[in-house]
Design a protein around this motif. Structure first.
Motif, PDB file in Angstrom:
ATOM      1  N   CYS A  67       0.920  -1.091  -0.063  1.00  0.00           N
ATOM      2  CA  CYS A  67       0.041   0.214   0.068  1.00  0.00           C
ATOM      3  C   CYS A  67       0.850   1.359  -0.200  1.00  0.00           C
ATOM      4  O   CYS A  67       0.239   2.479  -0.061  1.00  0.00           O
ATOM      5  N   ALA A  68       2.027   1.180   0.229  1.00  0.00           N
ATOM      6  CA  ALA A  68       2.898   2.403   0.070  1.00  0.00           C
ATOM      7  C   ALA A  68       4.110   2.235  -0.991  1.00  0.00           C
ATOM      8  O   ALA A  68       4.972   2.938  -1.062  1.00  0.00           O
ATOM      9  N   ASP A  69       3.899   1.343  -1.856  1.00  0.00           N
ATOM     10  CA  ASP A  69       4.977   1.320  -2.940  1.00  0.00           C
ATOM     11  C   ASP A  69       5.009   2.518  -3.765  1.00  0.00           C
ATOM     12  O   ASP A  69       5.998   3.083  -4.063  1.00  0.00           O
ATOM     13  N   CYS A  70       3.745   2.972  -4.180  1.00  0.00           N
ATOM     14  CA  CYS A  70       3.889   4.075  -5.360  1.00  0.00           C
ATOM     15  C   CYS A  70       3.511   5.488  -4.439  1.00  0.00           C
ATOM     16  O   CYS A  70       3.843   6.505  -5.332  1.00  0.00           O
ATOM     17  N   HIS A  71       3.257   5.560  -3.218  1.00  0.00           N
ATOM     18  CA  HIS A  71       2.759   6.923  -2.537  1.00  0.00           C
ATOM     19  C   HIS A  71       3.097   6.549  -1.180  1.00  0.00           C
ATOM     20  O   HIS A  71       3.159   5.474  -0.704  1.00  0.00           O
ATOM     21  N   ALA A  72       2.666   7.700  -0.349  1.00  0.00           N
ATOM     22  CA  ALA A  72       2.848   7.411   1.334  1.00  0.00           C
ATOM     23  C   ALA A  72       1.769   6.654   1.377  1.00  0.00           C
ATOM     24  O   ALA A  72       0.662   6.431   0.724  1.00  0.00           O
ATOM     25  N   ASP A 363       0.153  12.158   4.157  1.00  0.00           N
ATOM     26  CA  ASP A 363      -0.843  11.192   3.564  1.00  0.00           C
ATOM     27  C   ASP A 363      -1.508  11.333   2.151  1.00  0.00           C
ATOM     28  O   ASP A 363      -1.198  12.550   1.604  1.00  0.00           O
ATOM     29  N   LEU A 364      -1.884  10.266   1.606  1.00  0.00           N
ATOM     30  CA  LEU A 364      -2.420  10.075   0.283  1.00  0.00           C
ATOM     31  C   LEU A 364      -3.812  11.145   0.089  1.00  0.00           C
ATOM     32  O   LEU A 364      -3.986  11.484  -0.967  1.00  0.00           O
ATOM     33  N   ALA A 365      -4.419  11.180   1.030  1.00  0.00           N
ATOM     34  CA  ALA A 365      -5.942  11.985   1.021  1.00  0.00           C
ATOM     35  C   ALA A 365      -5.656  13.394   1.446  1.00  0.00           C
ATOM     36  O   ALA A 365      -6.557  14.058   2.168  1.00  0.00           O
ATOM     37  N   PHE A 366      -4.287  13.889   1.479  1.00  0.00           N
ATOM     38  CA  PHE A 366      -4.142  15.289   1.867  1.00  0.00           C
ATOM     39  C   PHE A 366      -4.859  16.426   1.505  1.00  0.00           C
ATOM     40  O   PHE A 366      -5.356  17.187   1.810  1.00  0.00           O
ATOM     41  N   GLY A 367      -5.434  16.115   0.032  1.00  0.00           N
ATOM     42  CA  GLY A 367      -6.358  16.947  -0.636  1.00  0.00           C
ATOM     43  C   GLY A 367      -5.862  18.429  -1.195  1.00  0.00           C
ATOM     44  O   GLY A 367      -6.421  19.495  -1.142  1.00  0.00           O
ATOM     45  N   ALA A 397     -14.123  14.893   3.207  1.00  0.00           N
ATOM     46  CA  ALA A 397     -13.438  15.698   3.872  1.00  0.00           C
ATOM     47  C   ALA A 397     -12.703  15.115   5.055  1.00  0.00           C
ATOM     48  O   ALA A 397     -12.937  13.963   5.606  1.00  0.00           O
ATOM     49  N   VAL A 398     -11.427  15.568   5.135  1.00  0.00           N
ATOM     50  CA  VAL A 398     -10.514  14.905   6.187  1.00  0.00           C
ATOM     51  C   VAL A 398     -10.337  16.142   7.259  1.00  0.00           C
ATOM     52  O   VAL A 398     -10.059  17.435   7.027  1.00  0.00           O
ATOM     53  N   PRO A 399     -10.046  15.708   8.667  1.00  0.00           N
ATOM     54  CA  PRO A 399      -9.856  16.599   9.657  1.00  0.00           C
ATOM     55  C   PRO A 399      -8.519  17.587   9.261  1.00  0.00           C
ATOM     56  O   PRO A 399      -8.455  18.593  10.096  1.00  0.00           O
ATOM     57  N   TRP A 400      -7.582  17.256   8.650  1.00  0.00           N
ATOM     58  CA  TRP A 400      -6.519  17.962   8.449  1.00  0.00           C
ATOM     59  C   TRP A 400      -6.489  19.036   7.121  1.00  0.00           C
ATOM     60  O   TRP A 400      -5.431  19.637   6.675  1.00  0.00           O
ATOM     61  N   HIS A 401      -7.841  19.104   6.543  1.00  0.00           N
ATOM     62  CA  HIS A 401      -7.968  20.066   5.696  1.00  0.00           C
ATOM     63  C   HIS A 401      -7.491  21.333   6.192  1.00  0.00           C
ATOM     64  O   HIS A 401      -7.924  21.811   7.421  1.00  0.00           O
ATOM     65  N   GLY A 402      -6.862  22.517   5.415  1.00  0.00           N
ATOM     66  CA  GLY A 402      -6.820  23.725   6.023  1.00  0.00           C
ATOM     67  C   GLY A 402      -5.653  24.534   5.365  1.00  0.00           C
ATOM     68  O   GLY A 402      -5.520  24.360   4.065  1.00  0.00           O
TER      69      GLY A 402
END
Length: 535
Positions: A67-72, A363-367, A397-402
């Protein structure tokens, strides 16, 4: 059916096509997975992992490696527990259709168990601390709305620029649902919109004198589609100003590309003419960064030789700056998708661009949603204002949006400072709004109604936030507006010429239906009252 209704119908057709495509991919994936020794029963087993005990270290190591081969490695806390079965399955499907066979996928039910066992039952979003004092400036809001029938707005670009060298600046508005590039005079009593061109899906407009004839042209990044998809409909379009006449000639400079998100004009090779830097966001199989070198001899119309200098999909913005101080222009690229990183491309003499990753998200879902180059601390180097609030990859949405400030430390090193949390943070711009000598920050949010998780909107979400710089590097948060997080773009300028900075935000309904049209202005202008209040 008129053009606007046709575009809305086309968008819905894309959604239906995407759903059908997902079903086909799932069928292909199940056949591939069984060929690798898996079974459909194991997929169903993944739906309930409560009976599984702790995974052994060997199984965990295998999951992490895959799960971390291509990205974080995706952070389990990115999504609530009940979302991870779908998330893991999508990851396996992406690998199946990538054509790769060099990895060792663990049984899918073990991967689901790994993430579910570490995920929260429910996402908790932080509640940022608001300033105890009132904002140092007051704004009055003017909402502008033009006739567009039942179609909700999709304003993708706002700019503040002169269309004639001796004229006052005007507000440039790009709407990708209508396909229009328009100008709005904010100086006069009326707020009529003057359509300059009708294209396909304009995303960004770059004013410049491309042919060096003294007239200001517009170069447009055209996405080529409303919804995200792999295609070859993206274009770079030159709106050539027809002398002093009030009109533009449409000239296609590049076509057959994926979705074009950004274009910048600058003299990268130092020969006195303007080259173009093009960000091809693409989708899954399309994307990259293109350098269009202007090779036309002086006195001839621009002619470009194209070179693809990066192959990754997901590039959003490519602002230009001389990062190493050698007198030649470089650029920074914000690359999203699975990369979620900031890269500086240095431009050495007589050599290809050199890429340096200066920051990568955890994170992959940093957005990632946008960057702006600005000397925020006024120490005579260029820092980065960086927003991450894009929820369209997964409609979560994720809690670290900002918003973060990446402070330039020199030598292509940047230090991250978190400025505020904001679900859907999409654009952040700096300016001395309160006239105290330092730079403040204004932020807008874009979070359409489809975005989850459930409960996210139990209380109204902030849609516009003002960050007052109270001391060097310290910011106090003032929420200016709540409950209207539909702003995909923003621009700052002294619109009325009174000596203080105003700002405007543009509404984008995303895939929300026609009911949104009645609730959203196309553009909202926030007039700064600092000067009129005797600041």
């Amino acid at each position: 059916m008129d053009e606007r209704r046709y575009r809305w119908a086309a968008a819905r057709a894309w959604i239906l096509a995407a759903l059908v495509a997902c079903g086909i991919v799932a069928l292909v994936f199940s056949q591939w997975y069984r060929s690798r020794g898996g079974s459909l029963a194991s997929l169903r087993e993944a739906a309930d992992c409560s009976s599984l005990g702790r995974l052994d270290p060997e199984a965990e190591a295998r999951i992490v490696a895959f799960c971390a081969d291509c990205h974080a490695l995706p952070r389990p806390e990115s999504f609530p527990r009940d979302r991870w079965q779908q998330g893991v399955r999508l990851g396996y499907e992406y690998y199946a259709r990538s054509g790769r066979n060099d990895l060792d996928p663990p049984p899918i039910h073990l991967a689901v168990a790994y993430f579910r066992s570490r995920a929260p039952q429910r996402l908790e979003f932080p509640r940022p601390r608001e300033a105890e004092t009132d904002p140092p400036v007051r704004f009055t809001v003017e909402k502008l709305q033009w006739d567009r029938g039942d179609a909700p707005p999709a304003v993708s670009h706002l700019g503040w620029a002169r269309l004639d060298s001796d004229a006052r600046p005007t507000l440039l508005v790009g709407d990708m649902r209508e396909g229009t590039v328009a100008a709005v005079d904010l100086h006069g009593a009326r707020r009529d919109r003057r359509v300059l061109a009708r294209l396909d899906f304009p995303c960004r407009v770059e004013p410049c004198d491309l042919d060096r004839d003294g007239a200001i042209d517009l170069v447009v990044a055209d996405l080529g589609s409303f919804c995200a998809a792999d295609h070859d409909e993206g274009r770079v379009v030159w709106l050539r100003r027809m002398g002093q006449a009030d009109g533009y000639e449409e000239v296609v400079l590049a076509s057959g590309l994926g979705r074009i998100a950004d274009v910048r004009a600058a003299d990268f090779d130092g020969d006195g003419d303007l080259d173009l830097l093009v960000a091809e966001f693409g989708h899954y199989r399309t994307g990259g960064i293109h350098f269009l070198e202007n090779v036309a001899p002086r006195g001839e119309p621009p002619r470009f030789a194209s070179q693809k200098i990066d192959l990754r999909p997901g590039t959003i913005h490519v602002p230009v700056h001389d990062f190493d101080g050698d007198g030649r222009l470089d650029f920074m690229a914000l690359v999203s998708q699975e990369h979620e990183c900031l890269d500086v491309f240095l431009n050495p003499p007589d050599a290809a661009f050199h890429r340096y990753t200066v920051w990568a998200a955890p994170d992959l879902a940093f957005g990632s949603s946008g960057i702006e180059l600005v000397d925020l601390d006024r120490d005579e180097d260029v820092d980065v204002l960086y927003t991450n609030g894009d929820a369209f990859d997964n409609l979560y949405a994720v809690p670290w949006h900002g918003v973060q400030w990446l402070e330039n430390l020199g030598g292509l090193e940047f230090a991250q400072h978190r400025l505020t949390d904001l679900p859907g943070a999409y654009r952040a711009l700096a300016g001395d709004f309160d006239l105290d000598g330092d730079l403040d920050v204004v932020v807008c949010a874009w979070l359409p109604q489809q975005v989850m998780p459930p409960g996210l909107r139990e209380t109204p979400l902030a849609s516009i936030v003002f960050l007052e710089q109270t001391s060097p590097g310290r910011f106090a948060r003032h929420t200016l507006e709540k409950g209207s997080a539909h702003y995909a773009t923003m621009v700052v300028g002294d619109f009325d010429g009174d000596g203080d900075l105003d700002f405007a935000v543009g509404s984008h309904a995303g895939l929300d239906g026609p009911k949104s049209a009645r609730a959203m202005p196309d553009v909202a202008v926030w007039w700064n009252q600092a000067i009129s209040n005797g600041k």
